[in-house]
Design an enzyme around this catalytic site. Structure first.
Site, short mmCIF file in Angstrom:
data_model
loop_
_atom_site.label_atom_id
_atom_site.label_comp_id
_atom_site.label_asym_id
_atom_site.label_seq_id
_atom_site.Cartn_x
_atom_site.Cartn_y
_atom_site.Cartn_z
N GLU A 810 0.78 -1.28 0.00
CA GLU A 810 -0.18 -0.05 -0.08
C GLU A 810 0.94 1.20 -0.06
O GLU A 810 0.52 2.13 -0.82
CB GLU A 810 -0.95 0.03 1.15
N ARG A 888 -7.19 2.36 14.27
CA ARG A 888 -8.04 1.69 14.05
C ARG A 888 -7.82 0.58 15.25
O ARG A 888 -8.79 -0.23 15.50
CB ARG A 888 -7.79 0.84 12.75
N GLU A 1278 -10.64 -8.24 4.80
CA GLU A 1278 -9.87 -8.14 6.18
C GLU A 1278 -10.57 -8.61 7.34
O GLU A 1278 -10.00 -9.28 8.41
CB GLU A 1278 -9.48 -6.63 6.42
#
Ligand code: FAD
Ligand code: FES
Ligand code: FES
Length: 1345
Positions: A810, A888, A1278
């Site tokens: 990413e 997160r 995920e």
């Protein structure tokens, strides 16, 4: 000298290679002895189907089949799958090499069933491992004369021990392969009352049963090679020579001409290749000993077994199986068979020799302890005076990798004496590795005892006549514990004797924290465990009553049952034509035939140069000097590129520009990029990069761990805090409070395709064209433009497909590619770079390790009242995406439970390690793990089932999370109820209790847990996507969208979305690639949201076109076909292209400063895992896993199941097996500070085929449409990963049962991953007590956190 040797051989010398590849004859006159077969196939023959995944024989992506005629009279052939990355090209002289291209192709419409079935059964995702996997299957089929009548499912189960797949979770591959087995009827069938939507492994096998009976085609073996006679060969390369003598006489002469370091003997090259590639050892000449008949014998005499040193381990296995008779051989055959079962892999065993293993003298060899215990004798020859000498293997190993061999000696035979005594003798082997498949032992043992009956009235008494106890992994050599053995002679065979043996063995093999490889306590425990297992085995064979039947399970090797699976898919909604069908992966067939191209498979343009990194070898050090002297003399050297060559900004970074593309002064970590060496060839580039000398001034401090950073107050950014309610007050009033700290280690992405890019500069208007394996083409475009000093519209990034990414590409794929772009600009030539596995692992960052400290308040019943938790993550040296990852984790600390009062604080620790980054789950799994540890802690404290705590505290519909989001369509209670029933959880829990009562050293455990995962980027602006839909005159459709295909099936889903929205045949729709010149400003393919975002953008674009077309469906044309409709539109000059744009609606995004965040929705799921643990070693198996997953109305059920299973197995890896080891100042002093020790598949273990749940059941929840995403679906990439933690907590549950039995009740800390080491050491008993002295009940194994 050469000529002398050759002349003395009196044999004509051949100076070229003759072999066949896929039926085509190859004569190679210019071979270099250091070319590997893989390199040759890919670079000289353009056969790029075989992949370079690791270059060290550890992943199987390069597997090819090598066949040769072994008996010219009978025409008998030998077929061997080999790792072409290890096999020297020269070794295939006289052989037929079959590659993935040779067995079938899409273009030629002749796919082999091994290829088509893998594709049709969704057994490839990114496809990078797939050619190797197909070749292993093809090799298994080819080795069997009648595959459809003789192959068993056990053969299939064992066929892939040398292959890794990071995407699929293996179940579909095994299912596809089992369709070739004859005994499929032994697989379990589904419950006959079950609904039709269930499909089992058996169903799949049955659906191919008819086809299986057809002849399975094999590539014809060339007639010429049936006549091939090996001759003395001498290949003179530019720097290295290759000799292949064909008689022992020639060999001895050659070796005496070139003794010691003047030549290197090679057989399978499995060790030598590692030495030359990774340890950079150089040899002037190789002498290949594969064709010496005298080294090939396998003979049994009345007194011994004799094996030639050149017997491959595969041949050895087969012969041992034939001879195996403990009454005759005293158990040595069985001991070797047991050891070879889990020795390396099929591909390695097919080429590696017994002699190579012995002479290699690895202290962790798995075979040498058995040979020592058996009293083997080595027969060594040398030319001088035809001397032959015999040396006991017990005297052979002198020091670390040093053996008692004279410079020009050759090992010819290994003699294993047979036990002729009338007494009872027993010989067993033991091995414990990090993983069963393809892993060298942490400790291996060969244990041998001779017992005589004691003359007494008690017939049960036996006395030790002698013992031979040999261990690998306990010192610098294989060790025979002579002192211990001496002490035991004459002792009765009792527990007391074994206890004494344990004590003496530990004294005789002292280990400490500086011992290379680490794990001293675990290794000490294993030594005792093996001795104890041996004791129980012998007692059971002697039928001694002193052994409790509950202990007997450790007497014999564990038999792992055949794995199988089951998938349950709800009915497809009738309203959809294509959505909800399991369209196979669009490039599935291309992947299974090797025709799918990845970046490194692309042909080079003329004038291309190749780059190799010059990396920092010191953390936090000032560069004083860079010496290019030696590097620039390497033939083909073009240039060295560093920070001086950056025309734009040398500062880069995904969110904050806090990293340098090239280090300008101070190295932030080992592995930071200092420069790139450019050369005309890739090999020259690597050679030259290795020669660049850097002088450093070392700076202080150097920080590597979270604790280091905390101690030095070294952080990135400020502390983050999420707060709800009055935590301190509630905690002070709570009926109970508990405090604890738990650690979770990082995880390497281990995408099978490493980072790779090609940059083509153009002088025409300063354009740069980039082909990169990145999840984030737009960011790459933006940051490249910034670095080279141009606008984004000069840079185009193309991504066709990736061989896996998982978040690792990413952001961390970007800086390496920018540096290549700078290099390309500097030299004005195309530059390409394929980062080697060890470098990729060392420099591109991993999942963040976390330290989680909590204080929780709860009631007598276990109801949570308050949680105060602090999270620290090891971010490495720069921000990268760490803040979002941390957030997160903080947002997922609640898992699915309501904590009425919460304070979550988080900090990023800045260390001198490469920057850690996104990884599937993106911090979620770490937060969730913290939460479930708290649940476990409370449950143990209150003596309740953790499921009771989970249910009691579970959110209800409409509840509000600790970040203020109300829960809608909350399915967790339903998921838990349905799963409890379908998994038979309650009954199995009872059965486990019964099992545990009956087994002292094998314990079972079970865990059922739910998970929720928030879908959306927390950075609100990223929740947008664009798409371009082009309908051509011939009615075909080309889609471009912002997402990249990395194996997750995104393009396949997007094609379905387009076909559904356009109402056209799905086969007319195609996606070619992702490119920044088609769709601009794309978000990374991440956060599981790419189908949601890009799907909506595509749908919006398609609906525009459809709306224009629908207007033409009037009158006689009301029922026009798609084709005619498109034609009509074209002639009416109607636009057949459209751009779609989608932004996820509000409320959305994270606003932690205001204690708020809002996800678009939550994907939910639950899993039950049941495990069985060997408490003496830490070895375990998942007996069964049931997963129930809410993916809304699935866009493509089989692809979604693939994501669920793949993520689950990756989660199992995270929580149980995958352990990163970084050199530091405290825990791992035996490895270089700041350097990654685990930088390849040899040391870093991801789950393999042997680790899949034996029974794997996945169900997609029915009737749960999700109105907040495309066609009512849900994101899936995920969310299921965390369910892998069910295996962790089931293992912890099993440990708990053992600990309680051993008198250690109450909560115990188990950090993640629960490696075999942590599990064994958590099973506190008398052995761990001796292994780590007093603190053994609370002992914590070392780790890099
Ligand atoms: C991926 C992988 C996994 C592995 N797993 C294991 C494992 O699980 N357990 C384990 O024990 N090992 C393991 N190994 C180590 C290795 O496979 C073995 O040591 C193997 O048996 C070496 O055999 P070879 O024929 O390939 O040796 P080579 O690499 O060809 O040679 C090894 C050494 O032996 C010398 N030599 C070879 N033949 C002779 C001879 N006749 N006389 C004198 N010297 C000779 C060579 O000069 C060289 O020094 C693994 C290796 C790899 C790459
Ligand atoms: S590339 Fe050969 S085994 Fe990995
Ligand atoms: S499909 Fe196996 S690694 Fe991707």
């Amino acid at each position: 000298m050469v000529n002398e040797a050759v002349q003395q051989s009196a044999t004509p010398t051949i100076d070229y290679l003759l072999f066949y590849v896929n039926g085509n004859r190859v004569i190679e006159h210019h071979a270099e002895p250091d070319w590997t077969l893989l390199w040759y196939l890919r670079n000289k023959l353009d056969l790029t189907g075989s992949k370079l995944g690791c270059g060290e024989g550890g992943c199987g992506a390069c597997t090819v089949l090598v066949s040769r005629c072994v008996d010219r009279d009978s025409g008998a052939l030998e077929h061997r799958t080999v790792n072409s990355c290890l096999a020297p090209l020269c070794s295939v002289d006289g052989c037929h090499v079959v590659t993935i291209e040779g067995i079938g192709s899409v273009a030629k419409s002749n796919m082999h069933p091994a290829q088509s079935r893998i594709a049709e059964m969704y057994a490839s995702q990114c496809g990078f491992c797939t050619p190797g996997i197909v070749m292993s299957l093809y090799g298994t089929l080819t080795s069997s004369d009648h595959p459809h009548t003789s192959l068993t499912i056990q053969d299939i189960e064992d066929a892939f021990d040398g292959n890794l797949c990071r995407c699929t979770g293996y179940r579909p591959i095994l299912d596809a392969a089992k369709t070739f087995a004859k005994d499929i009827n032994t697989l379990p069938c589904k419950d006959s009352s079950a609904s039709k939507s269930i499909s089992t492994t058996l169903d799949k096998c049955l659906s191919f049963a008819e086809e299986s009976n057809k002849e399975i085609t094999k590539v014809e073996f060339p007639q010429e090679l049936r006549e091939y006679i090996p001759e003395f060969t001498h290949i003179k390369g530019s720097t290295i020579e290759w000799y292949r003598p064909v008689t022992l006489h020639e060999l001895l002469r050659l070796r005496s001409t070139y003794p010691g370091g003047a030549s290197k003997l090679v057989y399978g090259n499995t060790e030598v290749q590692i030495e030359t590639k990774f340890k950079h050892l150089k040899y002037p000449r190789f002498i290949c000993v594969t064709n010496i008949e005298e080294l090939q014998q396998m003979k049994r005499t009345p007194t011994s077994l004799i094996f030639g040193a050149g017997v491959t381990l595969t041949r050895l296995q087969a012969k041992l199986a034939q001879w195996n008779d403990p009454k005759v051989d005293g158990g040595v055959c069985q001991a070797l068979i047991d050891q070879l079962k889990y020795f390396a892999s099929t591909q390695i065993r097919n080429v590696a020799s017994l002699g190579g293993n012995i002479v290699n003298a690895s202290p962790i060899s798995d075979v040498n302890p058995v040979l020592q215990a058996a009293g083997a004798v080595l027969e060594l020859h040398r030319a001088e005076a035809n001397s032959v000498r015999h040396i006991p293997i017990t005297d052979f190993f002198l020091a670390y990798r040093r053996v008692a061999m004279i410079d020009d000696e050759i090992l010819v035979n290994i003699h294993i004496p047979l036990q002729l005594s009338t007494n009872k003798t027993f010989l067993r082997s033991y091995k414990q590795a990090r993983r069963r498949d393809d892993d060298i032992g942490i400790v291996s043992a060969g244990l041998h005892v001779e017992l005589e009956p004691v003359e007494s009235t008690d017939k049960q008494q036996w006395r030790i006549v002698y013992t031979r106890f040999s261990f690998g992994g306990m010192g610098p050599t294989t060790i025979l514990i002579k002192k211990t053995q001496k002490e035991l002679v004459g002792q009765p065979w009792t527990r007391a004797a074994i206890k004494k043996a344990c004590e003496l063995a530990l004294e005789e093999m002292p280990l400490n924290e500086l011992t290379p490889g680490g794990q001293p306590e675990y290794r000490r425990a294993l030594v005792q465990s093996f001795l104890y297992k041996f004791y129980i085995y012998v007692c059971s064979e002697l039928q001694q009553s002193s052994v409790d039947p509950k202990e007997l399970s450790v007497a014999h090797k564990y038999h792992r049952a055949i794995s199988h699976g089951q998938q349950t898919i709800p009915e497809r909604p009738a309203s959809h034509e294509i959505i909800g069908t399991s369209l196979p992966l669009r490039s599935g067939y291309l992947q299974t035939t090797g025709e799918a191209k990845y970046i490194d498979d692309m042909p080079s343009l003329p004038n291309t140069v190749y780059g190799a990194f010059v990396l920092a070898t010191q953390p936090n050090a000032r560069i004083k000097n860079i010496d290019l002297g030696a590097a620039s003399k390497v033939p083909g050297f073009v240039s060295f590129v560093n920070h001086d060559d950056v025309q734009g900004s040398n500062m880069t970074g995904d969110v904050v520009h806090d990293e340098e593309v090239f280090v300008s002064s101070v190295t932030p970590c080992v592995g930071a990029v200092i420069g790139i060496v450019l050369c005309e060839t890739e090999r020259a580039a690597h050679a030259a990069a290795h020669l660049v000398q850097i002088e450093y001034e070392l700076l202080t401090p150097t920080l590597f761990t979270i604790d280091d950073a905390i101690e030095h107050n070294s952080y990135l950014g400020d502390e983050k805090c999420l707060w709800q309610g009055d935590v301190e007050q509630t905690l002070s009033e709570a009926e109970h409070t508990l405090e604890g700290t738990v650690l979770i280690g990082g995880q390497e992405h281990f995408y099978l395709e490493t980072n790779c890019c090609m940059v083509i500069p153009s002088n025409d208007d300063q354009e740069l064209t980039i082909y990169s394996s990145t999840q984030n083409p737009s960011k790459l475009q933006e940051l490249t433009a910034l670095a080279v000093g141009c606008a984004s519209n000069h840079v185009t990034c193309h991504v066709k497909r990736m061989g896996g990414a998982f978040g690792g590409k990413e952001s961390r794929s970007i800086a390496p590619c920018i540096s290549v772009a700078i290099a390309a600009m500097k030299v004005g030539r195309p530059v390409r770079m394929n980062i080697e596995r060890d470098v990729d692992m060392s420099i591109t960052g991993q999942r963040h390790p976390f330290k989680i400290q909590y204080k929780v308040g709860f009631t007598n019943e276990g109801q949570f009242t308050a949680l105060d938790v602090r999270l620290w993550s090891n971010a490495g040296y720069s921000f990268d995406l760490s803040m979002a990852v941390l957030e997160r984790a903080m947002l997922h600390i609640d898992n699915t439970y309501r904590f009425p009062n919460v304070r979550v604080r988080g900090r990023l620790c800045k260390t001198h390690l490469p920057s850690n980054t996104a990884f599937r789950g993106f911090g979620g799994p770490q937060g969730l793990f913290g939460c479930e540890t708290i649940v476990d802690h409370i449950a143990t404290y209150l003596k309740l089932d953790p499921v009771a705590i989970r249910r009691l505290n579970m959110y209800k519909e409409g509840d509000i999370t600790h970040f203020g989001q109300p829960l809608e369509r909350w399915h967790i209670p339903r998921l838990m109820d349905e799963l409890t029933k379908s998994s038979d959880y309650v009954q199995r829990q009872k059965s486990i209790e019964d099992f545990n009562k009956l087994h002292t050293y094998r314990k079972r455990g079970i865990c059922m847990m739910p998970t929720k995962f928030g879908i959306a980027f927390t950075a609100k602006f990223l929740n947008q996507a664009g798409a371009l839909v082009l309908v051509y005159k011939d009615s075909s459709v080309l889609i471009s969208h912002g997402g990249t295909e990395m194996g997750q099936g995104l393009h396949t889903k997007m094609v379905s979305v387009a076909a559904e929205a356009l109402r056209c045949n799905v086969n007319l729709v195609r996606i070619s690639e992702t490119s920044t010149d088609k769709v601009a400003n794309t978000s990374p393919t991440a956060a599981s949201a790419s189908s949601d975002l890009n799907g909506m953008a595509i749908r919006i674009a398609c609906e525009q076109i459809r709306e224009r077309l629908d207007k033409l469906l009037v009158g006689d044309d009301a029922h026009l076909s798609w084709k005619d409709l498109v034609k009509k539109a074209y002639f009416l000059r109607i636009d057949l292209s459209a751009h779609g744009f989608y932004a996820t609606p509000e409320p959305l995004g994270g606003d932690l400063a205001n204690n708020r965040a809002h996800f678009n929705y939550f994907t939910q799921g639950a899993a039950v895992s049941e495990v069985e643990l060997d408490t003496l070693t830490g070895d375990w198996h998942i007996l069964r896993t049931d997963i129930l997953m809410d993916v809304g109305t699935s866009l493509n059920p089989q692809i979604d199941i693939g994501q669920v299973e793949g993520a689950f197995v990756q989660g199992v890896g995270l929580f149980t097996m995958e352990e990163l080891i970084w050199g530091d100042h405290k825990q791992y002093k035996w490895t270089k500070p700041g350097a990654l020790f685990t930088r390849g598949p040899g040391t870093y273990k991801i789950p393999s085929f042997n680790d899949v749940p034996i029974d794997m059941r996945v169900e997609l929840l029915s009737d749960a449409p999700n109105p907040r995403a495309i066609y009512s679906s849900k994101a899936v990439g995920e969310p299921p990963l965390f369910l892998g933690a069910s295996a962790f907590f089931a293992l912890k549950n099993a440990c708990m049962a053992y600990r309680e039995q051993q008198g250690h009740s109450g909560y115990f800390l188990l950090n993640s991953p629960a490696t075999v080491e942590r599990l064994r050491m958590a099973c506190a008993d008398e052995f761990t007590e001796r292994a780590c002295m007093n603190e053994h009940g609370a002992f914590q194994a070392r780790g890099s956190f």
